[in-house]
Write an enzyme that holds these catalytic residues in place. Structure first.
Site, short mmCIF file in Angstrom:
data_model
loop_
_atom_site.label_atom_id
_atom_site.label_comp_id
_atom_site.label_asym_id
_atom_site.label_seq_id
_atom_site.Cartn_x
_atom_site.Cartn_y
_atom_site.Cartn_z
N GLU A 101 1.55 -3.05 26.67
CA GLU A 101 1.15 -2.84 28.05
C GLU A 101 2.01 -3.62 29.04
OE1 GLU A 101 -2.32 -2.06 25.35
OE2 GLU A 101 -0.74 -3.58 25.51
N GLU B 72 -10.39 -3.16 15.79
CA GLU B 72 -9.22 -3.85 16.37
C GLU B 72 -8.79 -3.29 17.71
OE1 GLU B 72 -6.06 -3.72 13.49
OE2 GLU B 72 -6.54 -5.76 12.88
N ARG C 291 -0.26 4.45 1.97
CA ARG C 291 -0.02 4.31 3.41
C ARG C 291 1.46 4.46 3.76
NH1 ARG C 291 2.72 -0.01 5.78
NH2 ARG C 291 2.14 -0.48 7.94
N HIS D 295 -5.33 -0.14 1.32
CA HIS D 295 -5.81 -1.45 1.76
C HIS D 295 -6.98 -1.32 2.72
CE1 HIS D 295 -3.29 -0.54 5.27
NE2 HIS D 295 -3.91 -1.51 5.91
N GLY E 149 3.58 -1.52 17.77
CA GLY E 149 3.09 -2.48 16.78
C GLY E 149 3.93 -2.41 15.53
N ASP F 192 0.86 -1.18 0.00
CA ASP F 192 0.00 0.00 0.00
C ASP F 192 0.90 1.23 0.00
OD1 ASP F 192 -1.70 2.11 0.54
OD2 ASP F 192 -2.90 1.02 2.00
N GLU G 11 1.16 2.75 13.18
CA GLU G 11 0.09 2.61 12.18
C GLU G 11 -0.96 1.73 12.84
OE1 GLU G 11 -2.29 1.00 10.34
OE2 GLU G 11 -1.06 0.10 8.76
#
Length: 468
Positions: A201, A224, A126, A398, A150, A123, A215
């Site tokens: 966490e 999510e 993005r 996407h 992430g 993508d 992202e």
């Protein structure tokens, strides 16, 4: 003897000709690879091994078949033959359905394979927007500590290293973390990028950070619930005066028309080889209209002005803001057509430092710089930000748009208004999924449709959806 099979739909086809153990793709759908190898010498009844991969659903299949035609017969039922998505479940972003593990185990397990990461890296809108935004902030990032929440394959961490970061803490709970570490080493970045496998966490960093990049956006922006991890990182690890990229997000809603989808999935049953199959229409409507659909529409399919239904300031928003929320909307119709439903899409913005703004403004005054970059990636009018849009006016991403179909379709005309309320809550059994309820009506201006009884408001209706 050759076998030829063809799947029709939306103008995209897959055809394979098998001759003496050779598989030849006649027309190929992007993102689908199909290969055959005859397992041993012998006649046509010998077993064949096959490898079938579909990036669009992030899955692979291997197996043995006695005859190629058996595979081809089942193939169409297992994989959708289109590069476009027609369900809201994203490859790797799976609901907890029979996974056997916890919600988080299933979720992070979905990101351990290569398919979803390839989908995101390909993508360009993005990835290039993130790259440009990070590099534009190089004056601030240089010599600083960056946290990538992430990190996946680590592409954003590599961009941060390019921008001069002193150290990048790349955190990911999926098994892709070990590959991110290898990718960093392969690119000579292991001295800067420190990959940490674990939930945001639960991990400990050796210091606070100056910049958080992530992202985190899902379908419908908040699908999510990855946003929760970014908020946690912000509250625990971001230094005072630190930056978050992106720093704002906005979810929009507008009316759309999509006659091609209705004709293909509902109109088809009116005449099947000159027979009336309309008794299947209720089942077809339940199948194709009751779940959100992810796809990319054209700008002319957007019938109304867009309206904001959710705004997120990444510096001040809290997880509790998104457990359950609702928004009223009024969508003035700007072009006539059949309203098939409403769609949601989002934009996120990245700040530009003052020095960059002044340089870009000077370039604009000299005529060396326009307002638009790559379609789908825009600069704000005063060049204070970079905007990543997933709307129909932009290049396909996407994420696409998230369509919610009405059960009854209204013909709307310019200056009519579709109004209503959207209510959103996290699914009780899996907080990463969403329950969405729509209430709407059409406020018409046509004198022929107005009566003293309805005062121009046609038929209030309500419908519930699950985004899973």
């Amino acid at each position: 003897m050759g076998v030829y099979w063809k799947e029709r739909g939306r103008g995209e086809h897959w055809a394979v000709c098998l001759n003496n153990g050779v598989a030849e793709a006649k027309e190929k759908v992007p993102g689908v690879d199909l290969g055959f190898v005859q397992a041993k010498e012998g006649g046509p009844s010998c077993p064949w091994s096959f490898h079938l991969r579909s990036e669009s659903v992030g899955a692979e299949r291997f197996g043995l078949i006695s005859r190629p035609i058996k595979l081809l017969s089942s193939f169409r039922h297992v994989f959708r033959m289109s590069s476009r998505r027609t369900s809201a479940r994203k490859p790797g972003k799976r609901a907890r359905k029979g996974g056997g593990g916890s919600v988080d185990e299933d979720y992070f397990g979905g990101y351990s394979g290569i398919g979803i990461h390839q989908d995101m890296l390909k993508d360009e809108v993005r990835t290039e927007t993130y790259r440009d935004a990070i590099l534009e902030m190089s004056d601030f990032i240089k010599g600083k500590a960056v946290l990538d929440v992430g990190c996946g394959t680590g592409i954003l961490s590599l961009f941060a290293k390019q921008a001069g970061a002193r150290v990048v803490y790349a955190v990911d709970a999926s098994d892709m973390a070990k590959y991110a570490e290898r990718i960093a080493k392969a690119n000579g970045a292991e001295g800067v990028i420190k990959v940490i496998k674990g939930k945001m966490e639960e991990v400990d960093l050796p210091e606070g950070v100056d910049v958080i990049i992530s992202e985190w956006m899902g379908y419908f922006l908040v699908y999510e619930s990855m946003l929760d991890s970014v908020f946690f990182a912000r509250d625990k690890w971001l230094k005072p005066g630190g930056k978050i990229l992106p720093d704002r997000a906005t979810l929009y809603i507008s009316a759309f028309t999509w006659p091609g989808y209705i004709k293909q999935n509902l109109g088809f049953w009116q005449n099947v080889y000159n027979f009336d199959f309309s008794p299947l229409l209720p089942m077809a409507a339940k199948t194709h209209l009751n779940e959100p659909v992810i796809d990319q529409l054209r700008p002319e399919q957007e019938l109304s002005e867009r309206r904001e239904i959710l705004g997120i300031d990444m510096y001040t928003a809290k997880t509790s803001d998104f457990l359950e929320w609702k928004a009223d909307f009024k969508l003035p119709v700007v072009r006539s057509g059949i309203s098939h439903g409403v769609m949601a899409y989002f934009e996120v913005t990245f700040p530009l430092p003052p020095l960059k703004r002044s340089k870009l403004l000077e370039a604009r005054r000299k005529g060396d710089f326009g307002t638009e970059g790559k379609s789908g990636k825009k600069r704000g009018r005063d060049i204070q930000e970079i905007v990543l849009t997933t709307g129909p006016e932009g290049e396909q991403t996407h994420w696409g748009q998230c369509m919610f179909f009405f059960n009854d379709f209204d013909m709307v005309r310019q200056d009519d208004c579709i109004k209503g309320t959207i209510s959103v809550s996290r699914t009780s059994s899996n907080p990463r999924l969403l329950d969405i309820s729509l209430t709407w009506a059409t406020d018409v201006i046509s004198p022929a449709l107005k009566t003293s009884a309805n005062n121009g408001v046609v038929n209030w209706r309500k419908k519930a959806f699950k985004l899973e």
